[in-house]
Design a protein around this motif. Structure first.
Motif, mmCIF file in Angstrom:
data_model
loop_
_atom_site.group_PDB
_atom_site.id
_atom_site.type_symbol
_atom_site.label_atom_id
_atom_site.label_comp_id
_atom_site.label_asym_id
_atom_site.label_seq_id
_atom_site.Cartn_x
_atom_site.Cartn_y
_atom_site.Cartn_z
ATOM 1 N N THR B 11 0.742 -0.963 -0.204
ATOM 2 C CA THR B 11 0.105 0.114 0.013
ATOM 3 C C THR B 11 0.846 1.179 -0.047
ATOM 4 O OG1 THR B 11 -0.023 0.220 2.528
ATOM 5 C CG2 THR B 11 -1.974 -1.015 1.316
ATOM 6 N N PHE B 16 -4.496 7.435 -1.739
ATOM 7 C CA PHE B 16 -5.439 7.079 -1.009
ATOM 8 C C PHE B 16 -6.556 8.165 -1.463
ATOM 9 C CE2 PHE B 16 -2.629 4.268 1.259
ATOM 10 C CZ PHE B 16 -3.632 3.300 1.623
ATOM 11 N N GLN B 17 -5.933 9.179 -1.788
ATOM 12 C CA GLN B 17 -7.059 10.442 -2.243
ATOM 13 C C GLN B 17 -7.788 10.090 -3.589
ATOM 14 O OE1 GLN B 17 -4.117 13.493 -1.527
ATOM 15 N NE2 GLN B 17 -5.795 14.660 -0.723
ATOM 16 N N VAL B 19 -8.451 6.808 -4.234
ATOM 17 C CA VAL B 19 -9.348 5.890 -3.871
ATOM 18 C C VAL B 19 -10.500 6.420 -3.071
ATOM 19 C CG1 VAL B 19 -9.589 3.735 -2.341
ATOM 20 C CG2 VAL B 19 -7.432 4.339 -3.405
ATOM 21 N N GLN B 20 -10.262 7.396 -2.331
ATOM 22 C CA GLN B 20 -11.298 8.275 -1.445
ATOM 23 C C GLN B 20 -12.360 8.796 -2.416
ATOM 24 O OE1 GLN B 20 -10.121 11.518 0.809
ATOM 25 N NE2 GLN B 20 -11.509 10.931 2.464
ATOM 26 N N PHE B 25 -15.866 3.643 -3.278
ATOM 27 C CA PHE B 25 -15.617 3.931 -1.978
ATOM 28 C C PHE B 25 -16.554 4.770 -1.374
ATOM 29 C CE2 PHE B 25 -13.590 6.456 1.684
ATOM 30 C CZ PHE B 25 -13.285 5.247 2.365
ATOM 31 N N LEU B 28 -19.316 2.896 -0.153
ATOM 32 C CA LEU B 28 -19.189 2.177 0.994
ATOM 33 C C LEU B 28 -19.074 2.719 2.299
ATOM 34 C CD1 LEU B 28 -18.051 -0.563 2.642
ATOM 35 C CD2 LEU B 28 -15.569 0.537 2.251
ATOM 36 N N ARG B 29 -18.649 4.063 2.049
ATOM 37 C CA ARG B 29 -18.702 5.122 3.368
ATOM 38 C C ARG B 29 -20.131 5.459 3.622
ATOM 39 N NH1 ARG B 29 -15.243 10.255 2.459
ATOM 40 N NH2 ARG B 29 -17.051 10.706 0.974
ATOM 41 N N HIS B 32 -21.816 2.473 5.108
ATOM 42 C CA HIS B 32 -21.461 2.446 6.554
ATOM 43 C C HIS B 32 -22.297 3.597 7.534
ATOM 44 C CE1 HIS B 32 -18.600 2.738 10.038
ATOM 45 N NE2 HIS B 32 -18.684 1.563 9.942
ATOM 46 N N ARG B 33 -21.998 4.779 7.114
ATOM 47 C CA ARG B 33 -22.484 5.707 7.863
ATOM 48 C C ARG B 33 -23.944 5.862 8.063
ATOM 49 N NH1 ARG B 33 -18.034 10.758 7.631
ATOM 50 N NH2 ARG B 33 -16.427 9.220 7.983
ATOM 51 N N ALA B 102 -16.086 -3.681 0.491
ATOM 52 C CA ALA B 102 -14.823 -3.416 1.237
ATOM 53 C C ALA B 102 -13.659 -4.358 0.556
ATOM 54 C CB ALA B 102 -14.800 -3.720 2.624
ATOM 55 N N ILE B 105 -12.632 -3.340 -3.143
ATOM 56 C CA ILE B 105 -11.692 -2.082 -2.949
ATOM 57 C C ILE B 105 -10.252 -2.558 -2.504
ATOM 58 C CG2 ILE B 105 -11.203 0.081 -2.014
ATOM 59 C CD1 ILE B 105 -14.145 0.565 -1.637
ATOM 60 N N ARG B 106 -10.416 -3.607 -1.437
ATOM 61 C CA ARG B 106 -9.170 -4.039 -1.004
ATOM 62 C C ARG B 106 -8.417 -4.618 -2.113
ATOM 63 N NH1 ARG B 106 -11.194 -6.148 3.621
ATOM 64 N NH2 ARG B 106 -11.179 -8.106 2.509
ATOM 65 N N ILE B 109 -6.867 -2.124 -4.907
ATOM 66 C CA ILE B 109 -5.581 -1.609 -4.188
ATOM 67 C C ILE B 109 -4.607 -2.354 -3.914
ATOM 68 C CG2 ILE B 109 -4.698 -0.274 -2.131
ATOM 69 C CD1 ILE B 109 -7.247 0.665 -1.368
ATOM 70 N N GLU B 110 -4.708 -3.547 -3.801
ATOM 71 C CA GLU B 110 -3.541 -4.379 -3.549
ATOM 72 C C GLU B 110 -3.215 -5.079 -5.016
ATOM 73 O OE1 GLU B 110 -5.215 -7.241 -0.819
ATOM 74 O OE2 GLU B 110 -4.544 -6.061 1.046
#
Lengths: 543, 138
Positions: B11, B16-17, B19-20, B25, B28-29, B32-33, B102, B105-106, B109-110
């Motif tokens: 990583t 990450f920005q 990805v954000q 993503f 996902l956020r 979750h929220r 999640a 996305i993981r 990224i990986e």
């Protein structure tokens, strides 16, 4: 109506007979120590790295960790204290227990998984992730040490009064000796076994405690034909007070005591998910999903246990009687052991007493390793050595810290023995809820949160909770105060949470909006993505 | 394999920005929220409502419903029930709505889809043999 006949016909427990079981109690306790020592030695053979020592190699499963969390959380105060509170004060003891359970939803929904995904060993790892390391780490470590110290002192001092009850040792020297033995055992567990050893002690203790409570609960219920209403009726009759089934006997005495309970409830519900020794347990599992599973397990076990204490408390009120309990050595705390003796004679009493001891041992071990990790990892490795210490040195520092904390706990326990320090547990929750929770929540969920906000919130929460308690009736100005003959109690409540928690949230907001230095948006993005997806999270150690 | 460079650094070069900002993503956020915030508010209100009743409505809490079982006991046991219920609900929500996205996305990224030095997959230049090896596995 058969239940009532049982309670009036049952012989009252002979308190003097308790002392005859001392040898048996000690024997069962020695067996527990022997078995756990063997397990700790076996578990410690693989302790090589810092991740092994602090986080048990992240190799526990969710169900194992959940059981250990229950073992860590269900302290002697929960088992003996809540059973006794229900036996004497009825409903208000039950009301008290509910806060301890509901609090776990905060951990489940807002904290556990996100923390597991972003941290390594300590709470400070998460809080300093995207903020300036030094100031945030120091503040987080100080509040961790404060919470651990208050909790540890309460447990060790409680050990003294428990000893007088369970082992029949009433002289100060004898009690001091037992406190030294408990402290020395705890140091051995933590020194040799690290987090792995501590976890196994907690798992074994949780299983014994919950099984013991389950057996007693079924026993009590069977006496009343598995009819809760009969049990309650019998308890009310034995207490000669129908209000034992209603709220208000303990917390409803005055307007101040009502407000005090609100304050306590706030600290319990918001403090649990910010207790450093609970947070550290989430690092012992390999993934966030296992962390979630841990909380689910602990919620079921803890919930079940508090349902047992409801039956046990009213059972003690009905079968033992409030007067006998109050007159026994150890007072309120003796309700559960006396009930055990009434039901199963010396053998069950011996078992329950040994479990109560094991409880103290498991809880102090968890607190000690947390405090040692925080000192070695946050203060020594990251602040004093500025991140240049190798892992071996860090673990060595942690091990030395364990010995120092153990010795301090023994001394504190001996000198606090007999003092009225029961408020320390509530204070630990209040400090956790004020100093830790606002910063945990802000740093996980509020993009704009800054270092200044974190530092203001943590120091403000920590200082206000401690200052308010120092100025409260638990320290001076009341009959039950710690310091007699002085009165500087200008704060009327015994629980500071209702002031200190909102204040800490406010300071976190104010510090942030007044901060001229923003934080690195790339770090914020990294923390947010990591916390929700688990990418790059610390992996389990392969052996 | 035998390449020590790959797991820890998976990583390090991630933007990450970026990805954000992705739709995935943000979804996902949002999921979750939109679950945890209302649920947290709801159970806190329910708990403090219950505590207020126990503090200030003793008469109401003392009303007997069946035998010696009163309103206070029933509400108290309902606190246990809702705690267990919310726990089970959250677990099933996470398993269905959060974990798959999640994990997606993981995986991306990986698999170096968000590397700040450009995508390694197919680029094939000096981005490190470990990363190239990892890219080739996909």
């Amino acid at each position: 109506m058969s239940g009532m006949a049982v309670s009036s016909a049952a012989p009252m427990v002979n308190v003097a007979a308790l002392k005859d079981t001392t040898l048996l109690n000690m024997g069962i306790f020695a067996l527990f120590v022997l078995v756990t020592m063997v397990i700790v030695f076996r578990a410690s053979r693989n302790n090589k790295t810092a991740a092994d020592y602090y986080a048990a190699g992240r190799s526990f499963t969710g169900s194992q960790n959940g059981t250990a969390i229950a073992g860590d959380y269900l302290s002697a105060a929960s088992f003996l204290g809540i059973t006794g509170a229900i036996a004497i004060n009825g409903y208000d003891g039950f009301l008290y227990s509910i806060g301890f359970l509901v609090a776990w939803l905060v951990a489940l929904l807002l904290v556990a998984e996100l923390l597991r995904n972003t941290g390594k060993f300590t709470m400070a790892d998460v809080l300093s992730f995207r903020l300036r390391q030094r100031p945030v780490r120091i503040a987080a470590a100080l509040s961790t040490l404060a919470v651990c110290f208050f909790y540890l002192l309460a447990q060790m001092a409680g050990a003294g009064s428990l000893i007088s009850l369970l082992l029949g040792i009433s002289d100060w020297g004898g009690q001091a000796l037992v406190i030294i033995v408990v402290g020395a055992l705890m140091i051995m567990y933590v020194l040799i076994g690290g987090m792995k050893g501590t976890t196994w002690v907690q798992i074994i203790k949780a299983v014994l405690l919950i099984c013991g409570a389950a057996v007693m609960t079924l026993w009590v219920l069977s006496i009343y034909g598995f009819n809760l209403s009969n049990l309650l009726g019998s308890a009310a009759e034995a207490a000669n007070n129908p209000n034992i089934l209603n709220p208000g006997l303990q917390y409803g005495k005055s307007e101040t005591s009502k407000l005090d309970f609100m304050s306590l409830g706030l600290a319990l519900v918001l403090g649990t998910a910010a207790l450093p020794h609970v947070l550290m347990r989430f690092y012992t599992v390999p993934t966030a999903k296992e962390a979630r599973k841990s909380v689910v397990w602990s919620i079921w076990l803890i919930g079940l246990f508090y349902l047992f204490t409801l039956v046990l408390g009213y059972g003690a009120a009905a079968l033992v009687g409030a007067d006998t309990i109050k007159a026994a050595p150890g007072g309120v705390n003796s309700a559960a052991p006396l009930l055990a003796f009434h039901l199963g004679g010396p053998l069950l009493l011996g078992f329950i007493s040994a479990v109560a001891f094991a409880t103290i041992l498991a809880v102090v071990a968890g607190l000690t390793i947390t405090a040692a990790a925080s000192f070695a990892h946050d203060i020594y490795a990251n602040v004093i050595a500025k991140g240049k210490a190798d892992a071996g040195t860090e673990v060595k520092v942690a091990r030395r810290t364990v010995v120092v904390i153990g010795v301090l706990a023994i001394l504190g326990g001996i000198f606090a023995n007999g003092q009225n320090v029961a408020f320390l547990v509530a204070l630990a929750f209040a400090v956790a809820a004020s100093a830790n929770l606002p910063t945990i929540v802000y740093s996980l969920f509020w993009r704009k949160f800054t270092t200044q906000g974190a530092v203001w919130s943590m120091y403000g929460g920590l200082a206000s909770a401690i200052i308010l308690i120092a100025l409260s009736p638990v320290v001076s100005g009341a009959k039950t105060s710690m310091i007699q003959g002085a009165n500087f109690a200008i704060f009327p409540l015994s629980n500071p949470g209702i002031v200190s928690i909102p204040l800490a949230f406010f300071l976190g907001w104010l510090g942030t909006v007044l901060d001229k230095r923003g934080e690195d948006p790339a770090k914020q993005a990294e923390m947010e993505v990591r916390s929700l997806t688990g990418v790059g999270a610390e992996k389990a150690v392969e052996h | 394999m035998g390449n020590e460079a790959q797991p820890a650094d998976a990583t390090q070069s991630v933007d990450f920005q970026q990805v954000q900002q992705t739709e995935q993503f943000r979804e996902l956020r949002r999921r979750h929220r939109s679950f945890v915030f209302p649920m947290a508010v709801a159970f806190l209100l329910w708990y403090f409502g219950y505590v207020l009743l126990a503090d200030y409505a003793v008469g109401f809490m003392s009303i007997k419903l069946w035998g010696n079982i009163n309103v206070g006991l029933v509400l108290g046991l309902l606190q246990f029930a809702t705690t267990f219920g919310i726990t089970a609900w959250y677990v099933s929500y996470s398993n269905r709505k959060l974990d798959p996205i999640a994990a997606g996305i993981r995986g991306e990224i990986e698999g170096h889809e968000f590397d700040s030095r450009g995508r390694v997959v197919g680029a094939g230049q000096a981005a490190g043999t470990g990363q190239a090896a990892k890219g080739a596995q996909r």
